[in-house]
Enzyme design. Structure first.
Site, PDB file in Angstrom:
ATOM      1  N   GLU A 187     114.338  29.273  -2.381  1.00  0.00           N
ATOM      2  CA  GLU A 187     114.960  28.770  -1.007  1.00  0.00           C
ATOM      3  C   GLU A 187     115.787  27.444  -1.476  1.00  0.00           C
ATOM      4  O   GLU A 187     115.430  26.658  -2.182  1.00  0.00           O
ATOM      5  CB  GLU A 187     113.901  28.050   0.018  1.00  0.00           C
ATOM      6  CG  GLU A 187     113.067  29.196   0.751  1.00  0.00           C
ATOM      7  CD  GLU A 187     112.267  28.385   1.694  1.00  0.00           C
ATOM      8  OE1 GLU A 187     112.449  27.659   2.210  1.00  0.00           O
ATOM      9  OE2 GLU A 187     111.109  29.166   1.910  1.00  0.00           O
TER      10      GLU A 187
ATOM     11  N   GLU B  98     105.069  27.771   0.015  1.00  0.00           N
ATOM     12  CA  GLU B  98     104.923  26.223  -0.154  1.00  0.00           C
ATOM     13  C   GLU B  98     103.507  25.795  -0.090  1.00  0.00           C
ATOM     14  O   GLU B  98     102.925  25.214   0.837  1.00  0.00           O
ATOM     15  CB  GLU B  98     105.631  25.660   0.905  1.00  0.00           C
ATOM     16  CG  GLU B  98     107.279  25.947   0.714  1.00  0.00           C
ATOM     17  CD  GLU B  98     108.281  25.103   1.703  1.00  0.00           C
ATOM     18  OE1 GLU B  98     107.707  24.846   2.624  1.00  0.00           O
ATOM     19  OE2 GLU B  98     109.202  24.867   1.328  1.00  0.00           O
TER      20      GLU B  98
HETATM   21  C1  BG6 Z   1     110.880  25.568   3.916  1.00  0.00           C
HETATM   22  C2  BG6 Z   1     110.068  26.928   4.488  1.00  0.00           C
HETATM   23  O1  BG6 Z   1     109.891  24.575   3.972  1.00  0.00           O
HETATM   24  O2  BG6 Z   1     112.000  25.220   4.337  1.00  0.00           O
HETATM   25  C3  BG6 Z   1     110.888  27.483   5.499  1.00  0.00           C
HETATM   26  O3  BG6 Z   1     109.428  27.601   3.543  1.00  0.00           O
HETATM   27  C4  BG6 Z   1     111.908  26.760   6.340  1.00  0.00           C
HETATM   28  O4  BG6 Z   1     110.113  28.310   6.379  1.00  0.00           O
HETATM   29  C5  BG6 Z   1     112.639  25.865   5.199  1.00  0.00           C
HETATM   30  O5  BG6 Z   1     112.680  27.321   7.281  1.00  0.00           O
HETATM   31  C6  BG6 Z   1     113.874  24.977   5.884  1.00  0.00           C
HETATM   32  O6  BG6 Z   1     113.488  24.386   6.692  1.00  0.00           O
HETATM   33  P1  BG6 Z   1     113.939  24.074   8.360  1.00  0.00           P
HETATM   34  O7  BG6 Z   1     113.029  23.360   9.060  1.00  0.00           O
HETATM   35  O8  BG6 Z   1     115.245  23.646   8.259  1.00  0.00           O
HETATM   36  O9  BG6 Z   1     113.893  25.532   8.598  1.00  0.00           O
END
Ligand code: BG6
Length: 492
Positions: free
Chosen positions: A390, A176
Site C-alpha cells: 500500500e 496491518e
Molecule cells: C491502510 C488500510 O491503513 O490505509 C487501508 O489498510 C486504507 O484499508 C489505507 O484504506 C488508506 O487509508 P484511508 O483512510 O485514506 O483509506
C-alpha cells in the site's frame, strides 16, 4: 533503474472498501458494514443496528466491484498489472462466521475473479482478513478477544486454501496486524464489541479523567490479548497453508511508518526506539522470527498487561513464520518528549509535524525518503523478500466535462516513491513487488469518504453513493502503464 524484469507491479484494494453488494447472494453483515460515513473532522460512527434511514454506510455499495469485476480487471490488464492485491470478505464465504457449510455463491464469486485474473496473467495477492469480521462473531464472542474466533478463522482459511489451490500463490493473513494496538480502537481491527470506543478516529483525548484512563487501560489489555489471538491464528494459518500446498507463499502485513526524533535530545532518540519496537517490530518480530521479543516484557510490566498463553502457543508461533514481509506506507512523523508540539495526522498514527515535509489534502506528511529508510531497516532486520502493498496519495480529483482527470499531483507522489524504492533495491533490499493503494477509487477506511481518491481509475460516485459507477481513466493510468512497460525506467 534497478527493478528486475520479474518485479511484481500492480495495485491494491480491500473487499469492504471496494466490493459493495453487502447483503447479496447470501452475504451477511460484517463489522465494517456497521460504520457510518465520516470526514476529516467527524469520526465514522459504529451503529449496533444498521439504520439506513438515518445514516449512510459506505461499505454497502462502495465501488461496486462485485458487479464490475470483469470490466475492472480488463482495465488493470490494460495497464499491464502483474499482481492485484484484493481481500476476501469473510461473510461472503461464511456469512455468520461459524456456519457449518460455506456459502457456495461466495466461493463462486472469488473463483470467477481469480479465473478472470488468470486470463490476463495477473497474479492475485489475497488478504484473508482486511478490517472486517462476521458481525455475528463480534456479537457472540466479542470478536478476537475469544479463542473461539481463532477456530472460525482457521475453518475459513482451510476453505480458501483448498478451494483456490492452483489459482492463488500469495496470501496475507491479516491486514496491518499492528493496527489493533495503533488506532486505540479494538472494534475496527479486532471486532471487540465491548471496546469502550467504537467510533473511528477517536484516539485523541486531551483531558483524561480517572474513569477514562481506567477504561482505556481495560481496552489496551483487551487489544493485546486479541492481538495475541490473531498472531496465533496467523501462525496456524501459515502452517496449514504450507501443508495444503507447498508452493503457497504467506506474508505478514504491517502498518508502516518511519519516525524521526524531532530534536537531537537523547530522550527523543530513546523515545523513537521505544515506539518503533512497541508499535512496529512487536508484531513482525513475532511473525517473522516466531517468538515474543524480550523488549515487550517491560512494556507489559509497566502497563499491567498479562497475556494468557495456552500450552502450545509458543510452539505454534515458532512453527508458523511467514515467507515474506509486506507493509503499507503513506507518510512519516516525528517523535518527541515535548508534549507542546503540533500534531500531524497520518495512517492510524498521530505524530508530531515535520517542518521539512509537505502534507496531503488530508494532512498526511509526504516523505519518499522515509520509504527508502524503512525498506532498508526492515531488510536489515529480517532478510526476507519484501513487498510494498500500500502506498499512494488520497486526493479529491476533478472529473472534467470530457471525462478526463488530470492528477499530476498523484503522478509526482508515485514517481518519487518509485525512485525511493529503486534506491532501496540498489542499497541491497530484496524488494519483489509494489501494489499502490486503491488502484481503482474506493472508500477511505479512516473517513468513509469516496472523495479521498487514490486510483488510476476514477469511479463516478460521490460520498453518499450517488453516481453512475462508470469507470474513467485518469492521467496517472497512462503514466503507470508506461512505468510498468518500461520496468520502472520511464517515470516521466
Ligand atoms: C491502510 C488500510 O491503513 O490505509 C487501508 O489498510 C486504507 O484499508 C489505507 O484504506 C488508506 O487509508 P484511508 O483512510 O485514506 O483509506
Amino acid at each position: 533503474m534497478s527493478f528486475p524484469n520479474d518485479f511484481l507491479w500492480g495495485g491494491a484494494t480491500a473487499a469492504n472498501q471496494f466490493e459493495g453488494a453487502w447483503n447479496e447472494d447470501g452475504k451477511l453483515d460484517s463489522t465494517a458494514d456497521h460504520f457510518t460515513l465520516g470526514s476529516r473532522k467527524e469520526p465514522r460512527l459504529f451503529t449496533y443496528d444498521i439504520d439506513q434511514d438515518k445514516y449512510f454506510y459506505p461499505a454497502h455499495k462502495a465501488s461496486d466491484f462485485y458487479h464490475h469485476y470483469k470490466q475492472d480487471i480488463a482495465l488493470l490488464a490494460e495497464m499491464g498489472f502483474k499482481i492485484f492485491r484484493m481481500s476476501i470478505n469473510w461473510t461472503r464465504i461464511y456469512p455468520n462466521g461459524d456456519d457449518e457449510q460455506p456459502n457456495s455463491k461466495g466461493i463462486e464469486f472469488y473463483r470467477n475473479v481469480f479465473l478472470e485474473l488468470k486470463k490476463y496473467g495477473i497474479e492475485p495477492l489475497v488478504t484473508i482478513s482486511h478490517y472486517e469480521l462476521p458481525f455475528h462473531l463480534a456479537e457472540k464472542y466479542d470478536g478476537w478477544l475469544s479463542r473461539k474466533t481463532i477456530d472460525c478463522y482457521l475453518k475459513y482459511c482451510q476453505t480458501l486454501f483448498t478451494e483456490y489451490k492452483g489459482l492463488v500463490k500469495y496470501w496475507l493473513t491479516f491486514n496491518e496486524i499492528n493496527s489493533l494496538i495503533l488506532g486505540g480502537n479494538g472494534y475496527f481491527s479486532g471486532g471487540i464489541l465491548s471496546s469502550s470506543s467504537k467510533d473511528m478516529g477517536a484516539g485523541i483525548v486531551d483531558d483524561l479523567d480517572e474513569f477514562t484512563i481506567s477504561k482505556q487501560h481495560q481496552d489496551l489489555v483487551k487489544q493485546y490479548l486479541a492481538l495475541h489471538h490473531q498472531l496465533v491464528a496467523s501462525a496456524l494459518a501459515v502452517k496449514m497453508a504450507h501443508e495444503i500446498d507447498q508452493g503457497y507463499q504467506l506474508g505478514c502485513m504491517i502498518a508502516g511508518i518511519t519516525q524521526y526524533p524531532l530534536t537531537c535530545r537523547p530522550e527523543d532518540m530513546l523515545l523513537v526506539q521505544r515506539e518503533r519496537r512497541n508499535i512496529f517490530y512487536y508484531c513482525s518480530d513475532i511473525q517473522v522470527k516466531g517468538e515474543y521479543p524480550k523488549y515487550i516484557d517491560r512494556f507489559f510490566k509497566e502497563n499491567d498487561i498479562h497475556i494468557e498463553f495456552e500450552d502450545h502457543d509458543r510452539d505454534i508461533l515458532k512453527n508458523g513464520t511467514v515467507d515474506f514481509y509486506t507493509f503499507s506506507y503513506y507518510s512519516t512523523g516525528c517523535v518527541t518528549t515535548d508534549t507542546t508540539q503540533d500534531k500531524t495526522a497520518g495512517n492510524l498514527i498521530f505524530g508530531v509535524s515535520n517542518p521539512y515535509l509537505e502534507k496531503s489534502q488530508w494532512g498526511w506528511q509526504i516523505d519518499p525518503h522515509g520509504l527508502r529508510y524503512f525498506l532498508n531497516e526492515i531488510y536489515d532486520r529480517y532478510h526476507i523478500p519484501i513487498m510494498v502493498v500500500e502506498n499512494g496519495l488520497g486526493q479529491d480529483d476533478k472529473l472534467e466535462e470530457d471525462k478526463s482527470i488530470h492528477d499530476d499531483y498523484r503522478i509526482d507522489y508515485l514517481r518519487e516513491h518509485i525512485l525511493a524504492m529503486s534506491e532501496a533495491i540498489e542499497d541491497g533490499v530484496d524488494l519483489i513487488g509494489y501494489t499502490p493503494w486503491g488502484c481503482i477509487d474506493l472508500v477511505a477506511a479512516s473517513t468513509g469518504e469516496m472523495k479521498k481518491r487514490y486510483g488510476f481509475i476514477y469511479v463516478d460516485v460521490d460520498d453518499y453513493g450517488n453516481g453512475t459507477y462508470q469507470r474513467y481513466k485518469k492521467d496517472s493510468f497512462y503514466w503507470y502503464k508506461k512505468v510498468i512497460e518500461s520496468h520502472g525506467e520511464n517515470l516521466k
